[in-house]
Design a protein around this motif. Structure first.
Motif, PDB file in Angstrom:
ATOM      1  N   ASN A 113     -29.000  -7.067 -53.151  1.00 53.35           N
ATOM      2  CA  ASN A 113     -28.534  -6.444 -54.051  1.00 53.35           C
ATOM      3  C   ASN A 113     -28.992  -4.237 -53.974  1.00 53.35           C
ATOM      4  O   ASN A 113     -27.492  -4.185 -53.932  1.00 53.35           O
ATOM      5  N   TYR A 345     -27.638  -9.595 -63.431  1.00 47.52           N
ATOM      6  CA  TYR A 345     -27.730  -9.232 -62.016  1.00 47.52           C
ATOM      7  C   TYR A 345     -28.322  -7.656 -62.108  1.00 47.52           C
ATOM      8  O   TYR A 345     -29.224  -7.407 -61.530  1.00 47.52           O
ATOM      9  N   THR A 352     -24.890 -11.209 -67.760  1.00 51.74           N
ATOM     10  CA  THR A 352     -23.942 -12.775 -66.998  1.00 51.74           C
ATOM     11  C   THR A 352     -24.326 -13.400 -67.333  1.00 51.74           C
ATOM     12  O   THR A 352     -23.288 -14.507 -67.674  1.00 51.74           O
ATOM     13  N   PRO A 371     -12.914 -18.895 -66.252  1.00 49.39           N
ATOM     14  CA  PRO A 371     -11.653 -18.134 -65.513  1.00 49.39           C
ATOM     15  C   PRO A 371     -12.758 -17.337 -65.397  1.00 49.39           C
ATOM     16  O   PRO A 371     -14.409 -17.320 -64.838  1.00 49.39           O
ATOM     17  N   GLY A 373     -15.165 -14.592 -62.906  1.00 53.65           N
ATOM     18  CA  GLY A 373     -16.066 -13.959 -63.612  1.00 53.65           C
ATOM     19  C   GLY A 373     -16.813 -14.708 -64.442  1.00 53.65           C
ATOM     20  O   GLY A 373     -18.077 -13.487 -65.287  1.00 53.65           O
ATOM     21  N   SER A 374     -16.634 -16.128 -64.980  1.00 55.31           N
ATOM     22  CA  SER A 374     -17.209 -16.108 -66.139  1.00 55.31           C
ATOM     23  C   SER A 374     -18.199 -16.789 -66.281  1.00 55.31           C
ATOM     24  O   SER A 374     -19.674 -16.980 -66.872  1.00 55.31           O
ATOM     25  N   GLY A 375     -18.765 -16.156 -64.585  1.00 56.97           N
ATOM     26  CA  GLY A 375     -20.954 -16.812 -64.510  1.00 56.97           C
ATOM     27  C   GLY A 375     -20.718 -18.340 -63.306  1.00 56.97           C
ATOM     28  O   GLY A 375     -21.729 -18.561 -64.030  1.00 56.97           O
ATOM     29  N   LYS A 376     -19.438 -19.265 -63.249  1.00 58.15           N
ATOM     30  CA  LYS A 376     -20.153 -20.029 -62.422  1.00 58.15           C
ATOM     31  C   LYS A 376     -20.702 -19.852 -61.314  1.00 58.15           C
ATOM     32  O   LYS A 376     -22.041 -21.104 -61.036  1.00 58.15           O
ATOM     33  N   SER A 377     -20.333 -19.343 -60.892  1.00 54.72           N
ATOM     34  CA  SER A 377     -21.266 -19.375 -59.183  1.00 54.72           C
ATOM     35  C   SER A 377     -22.880 -18.766 -59.576  1.00 54.72           C
ATOM     36  O   SER A 377     -23.341 -19.281 -59.096  1.00 54.72           O
ATOM     37  N   THR A 378     -23.023 -17.885 -60.764  1.00 52.44           N
ATOM     38  CA  THR A 378     -24.442 -17.587 -61.351  1.00 52.44           C
ATOM     39  C   THR A 378     -25.187 -18.249 -61.591  1.00 52.44           C
ATOM     40  O   THR A 378     -26.455 -19.097 -61.012  1.00 52.44           O
ATOM     41  N   ARG A 381     -26.252 -20.812 -58.405  1.00 50.40           N
ATOM     42  CA  ARG A 381     -27.516 -19.805 -57.862  1.00 50.40           C
ATOM     43  C   ARG A 381     -28.737 -19.486 -58.687  1.00 50.40           C
ATOM     44  O   ARG A 381     -30.230 -19.963 -58.144  1.00 50.40           O
ATOM     45  N   TRP A 387     -31.984 -16.965 -57.570  1.00 51.77           N
ATOM     46  CA  TRP A 387     -32.210 -15.530 -58.412  1.00 51.77           C
ATOM     47  C   TRP A 387     -33.266 -16.648 -59.868  1.00 51.77           C
ATOM     48  O   TRP A 387     -32.994 -17.666 -59.936  1.00 51.77           O
ATOM     49  N   GLU A 499     -16.274 -23.574 -55.026  1.00 52.24           N
ATOM     50  CA  GLU A 499     -14.855 -23.681 -54.491  1.00 52.24           C
ATOM     51  C   GLU A 499     -14.830 -23.978 -52.599  1.00 52.24           C
ATOM     52  O   GLU A 499     -14.189 -23.334 -52.403  1.00 52.24           O
ATOM     53  N   HIS A 530     -11.635 -23.771 -58.896  1.00 52.38           N
ATOM     54  CA  HIS A 530     -10.960 -23.185 -59.844  1.00 52.38           C
ATOM     55  C   HIS A 530      -9.637 -24.297 -59.920  1.00 52.38           C
ATOM     56  O   HIS A 530      -9.353 -24.326 -60.885  1.00 52.38           O
TER      57      HIS A 530
HETATM   58  P1  ATP Z   1     -15.332 -16.737 -59.649  1.00 54.90           P
HETATM   59  O1  ATP Z   1     -14.745 -17.235 -60.218  1.00 54.90           O
HETATM   60  O2  ATP Z   1     -13.605 -15.452 -59.536  1.00 54.90           O
HETATM   61  O3  ATP Z   1     -16.154 -16.800 -58.139  1.00 54.90           O
HETATM   62  P2  ATP Z   1     -17.395 -17.133 -60.944  1.00 54.90           P
HETATM   63  O4  ATP Z   1     -17.301 -17.427 -62.929  1.00 54.90           O
HETATM   64  O5  ATP Z   1     -18.269 -17.472 -60.454  1.00 54.90           O
HETATM   65  O6  ATP Z   1     -16.365 -15.864 -60.708  1.00 54.90           O
HETATM   66  P3  ATP Z   1     -19.304 -14.780 -60.726  1.00 54.90           P
HETATM   67  O7  ATP Z   1     -19.678 -14.875 -59.382  1.00 54.90           O
HETATM   68  O8  ATP Z   1     -20.562 -16.322 -61.417  1.00 54.90           O
HETATM   69  O9  ATP Z   1     -18.376 -15.649 -62.050  1.00 54.90           O
HETATM   70  O10 ATP Z   1     -19.582 -13.620 -61.664  1.00 54.90           O
HETATM   71  C1  ATP Z   1     -19.943 -13.643 -63.063  1.00 54.90           C
HETATM   72  C2  ATP Z   1     -20.757 -12.100 -62.775  1.00 54.90           C
HETATM   73  O11 ATP Z   1     -21.010 -11.554 -62.453  1.00 54.90           O
HETATM   74  C3  ATP Z   1     -18.779 -11.209 -62.580  1.00 54.90           C
HETATM   75  O12 ATP Z   1     -18.436 -10.342 -63.700  1.00 54.90           O
HETATM   76  C4  ATP Z   1     -19.185 -10.463 -61.057  1.00 54.90           C
HETATM   77  O13 ATP Z   1     -18.858  -9.385 -60.965  1.00 54.90           O
HETATM   78  C5  ATP Z   1     -21.077 -10.395 -61.727  1.00 54.90           C
HETATM   79  N1  ATP Z   1     -21.958 -10.686 -60.448  1.00 54.90           N
HETATM   80  C6  ATP Z   1     -21.834 -11.490 -59.566  1.00 54.90           C
HETATM   81  N2  ATP Z   1     -22.446 -11.567 -58.099  1.00 54.90           N
HETATM   82  C7  ATP Z   1     -23.182 -10.880 -58.560  1.00 54.90           C
HETATM   83  C8  ATP Z   1     -24.093  -9.911 -57.971  1.00 54.90           C
HETATM   84  N3  ATP Z   1     -24.916 -10.934 -56.704  1.00 54.90           N
HETATM   85  N4  ATP Z   1     -24.409  -8.659 -58.319  1.00 54.90           N
HETATM   86  C9  ATP Z   1     -24.336  -7.869 -59.459  1.00 54.90           C
HETATM   87  N5  ATP Z   1     -23.110  -8.170 -60.043  1.00 54.90           N
HETATM   88  C10 ATP Z   1     -22.092 -10.464 -59.627  1.00 54.90           C
END
Ligand code: ATP
Length: 580
Positions: A113, A345, A352, A371, A373-378, A381, A387, A499, A530
């Motif tokens: 990052n 992050y 997050t 929705p 940006g709700s944090g699913k991918s986070t 991960r 992380w 996804e 989604h």
């Molecule tokens: P989407 O459905 O649009 O993919 P999501 O629910 O999977 O979104 P995440 O990708 O987990 O959401 O992101 C959650 C928040 O963390 C978002 O506000 C995004 O901008 C932020 N974010 C994601 N990855 C990083 C990163 N590598 N560094 C900093 N912020 C991040």
């Protein structure tokens, strides 16, 4: 030497090789003096008639023979020195590159990052090349020249200390000038490296984004940004050259003054009858010759100051703590439990993920929705330990994943991301990444199950077709199927799907859904989706909102609850009926 080893980040073998290189260089320097010494003897013999003596032609023949032997010896020493310095430095840089690449593989994703691709590529290629240059072209020569100068200085002092003093008195002053410039040069070179990185970034961005730039008619605007960065790079390079040049020229001028001083002292001693003409002549010949290695050191030192920045950058990268953990302990089951996990992050930014506690039972299919940006991918991960959580813990089979080595943890997981990364290799090798030990027939079986076989056999070289950089010649659906084949080949008990089918057309989606069904059979599965209709049959659906669990349950339970899930679902089913 230990200090030098640490400063240059050398392995024990690298340090031993450097010692050999310094010894070889020193030997070369001394061997280079031999022909010169023989020549001096010849001159002295030929000048004998001036002091009433006679030239001995026997001796002259002997000097001729010695001259040939000394030239051959010097050439052999030079060859040996070349082999020792260059081969040793190339071996060391290969080791450095491998160890940096290994280290990068084990770093937490937070490092990626804060550092971009250019920065890391420069670490791996440019910084290592600079340290290689320092090891092959600078350090051995610096040491060898220093040793030779001290030796010659001592030998001259034994003959006549006043003349020796006259020859060498300017040397420390010249060095002092170069060493004083170190801080300024350090500052300029740090700026130069930073602007070089920025320029590489801009060039890469320009080339990668050329389609968008053209499509949006942004050529001039974007080119101006690139041009400005390149101009700034040129400005700093010139500033650095001038800065270095002023000090090096100043130091060389001081050194040249030593010749004048030696002549003055020599004439003074000659008129006082304290030195004979021939020894004085020899001293004057030596003084011209002896300054050459000093000038070499004076020009090499600023380069070493510049390369110190590269070594510091390598050290900074290598000092980042890699993720570690148990590499042996097997997992007893694949229940994934998140206990009150929190994560951001950026340490100064808002969280997050905030207080998430969920269970993904072994053998179940759990979906994460919510929705954008709700944090699913986070969450996915964090489960894969890309992380580490800031607080709370994630366990698999009761074992805290922070205690598990990331690669060991990864051996239990398969991923299918929306963005598939393919390597510049054959299709066969790209699938084999899932399991390095797989035989060809296993790879083909996985490719068949992932619905790849048909399109692969249509390619000119079938499974041996080279994919080119990141598989640019394949469609999105084909790339996706290759990544599913990889996951099938890995046959890991936990599958994370992020996804996977979101951007595909209906025909591709149907065939990929079939491939995914084969992949997830009997596995613990976490799907990020989604399109909610694709996960309606999931055992549990976790709905995230702003990094927290808004609700969870089966599709029917969530529809009955009339909350966020129902709203998202209704919006999506209504949009399916839209026409453009
Ligand atoms: P989407 O459905 O649009 O993919 P999501 O629910 O999977 O979104 P995440 O990708 O987990 O959401 O992101 C959650 C928040 O963390 C978002 O506000 C995004 O901008 C932020 N974010 C994601 N990855 C990083 C990163 N590598 N560094 C900093 N912020 C991040």
């Amino acid at each position: 030497m230990r200090k030098l080893q640490q400063a240059m980040m050398l392995t024990d073998k690298g340090s031993a090789n450097l010692k050999k290189a310094i010894a070889a260089c020193t030997l070369t320097n001394f061997s280079a003096i031999l022909p010169f010494a023989v020549l001096l003897q010849c001159i002295m013999e030929l000048l004998k008639p001036l002091s009433g003596g006679e030239v001995s032609w026997n001796k002259m023949c002997l000097f001729f023979g010695a001259g040939i032997v000394s030239v051959i010896l010097a050439a052999l020493c030079h060859k040996n020195d070349y082999r020792k310095t260059y081969v040793a430095s190339y071996l060391q840089s290969e080791e450095s590159r491998v160890s940096i690449a290994e280290h990068i593989r084990r770093l937490p994703m937070s490092v990626f990052n804060s550092k971009d691709l250019t920065d890391l590529t420069t670490n791996l290629m440019g910084d290592v090349a600079n340290s290689e240059h320092a090891l092959s072209h600078i350090i051995p020569q610096l040491f060898a020249n220093g040793i030779s100068i001290m030796f010659i200085c001592a030998a001259l002092a034994l003959y006549d200390w006043r003349m020796a003093l006259a020859v060498f008195v300017c040397v420390p002053v010249a060095f002092a000038i170069i060493v004083t410039s170190r801080a300024l040069q350090g500052r300029l070179s740090r700026k130069h490296i930073a602007v070089k990185l920025a320029a590489s970034d801009r060039v890469q961005e320009y080339i990668e984004g050329i389609k968008v730039i053209r499509a949006c008619n942004m050529d001039g605007e974007h080119f101006a940004v690139l041009e400005n960065t390149l101009r700034e790079m040129m400005r700093l390079a010139m500033k650095m050259e001038v800065g270095t040049g002023v000090f090096v020229t100043g130091a060389q001028t001081v050194l040249q003054a030593g010749i004048g001083l030696t002549v003055m002292v020599g004439i003074n001693l000659l008129t006082g009858g304290e030195i004979a003409f021939i020894p004085l002549l020899i001293f004057l010949l030596i003084v011209v010759k002896i300054y050459a290695p000093v000038i070499v050191i004076l020009t090499l030192l600023p380069q070493l100051f510049y390369f110190q920045n590269s070594i510091k950058r390598m050290r900074d990268l290598l000092s980042v703590e890699p993720m570690t953990g148990d590499t042996e302990k097997p997992l007893s089951n694949f229940n994934i439990v998140c206990e009150n996990i929190n994560f951001s992050y950026n340490k100064d930014a808002e969280r997050t993920i905030s207080g998430i506690s969920v269970t993904i039972p072994a053998g179940s299919l759990t979906a994460l929705v919510g929705p954008s940006g709700s944090g699913k991918s986070t969450v996915s991960r964090l489960i894969a330990r890309f992380w580490d959580t800031d607080s709370g813990r994630i366990t698999i089979g009761g074992q805290d994943i922070k205690t598990m080595d990331p690669e060991h943890l990864m051996s239990y997981m398969s991923f299918v991301f929306q963005d598939v990364v393919l390597f510049n290799d054959t299709i066969l090798e790209n699938i084999r990444i899932g399991n390095r030990d797989a035989e060809e027939k296993q790879i083909i079986a996985a490719a068949k199950a992932a619905r790849c076989d048909d399109f692969v056999r249509g390619l000119p070289d079938g499974y041996n077709t080279m994919l080119g950089e990141n598989g640019a010649t394949l469609s999105g659906g084909e790339r996706q199927r290759i990544s599913i084949a990889r996951a099938l080949l890995k046959d890991a008990p936990i599958v994370l799907l992020d996804e996977a089918t979101a951007s595909l057309d209906p025909e591709n989606e149907a065939s990929i859904q079939q491939a995914i069904s084969t992949l997830i059979e009997g596995k613990t599965v976490l799907v990020i989706a989604h399109r909610l209709r694709t996960i309606a049959g999931a055992d549990n659906i976790i709905v995230l909102d702003k990094g927290q669990v808004a609700e969870q349950g089966t599709h029917d339970e969530l529809i009955a609850r009339d909350g966020l899930y129902k709203r998202l679902y209704t919006v999506q089913t209504e949009s399916l009926g839209w026409t453009v």
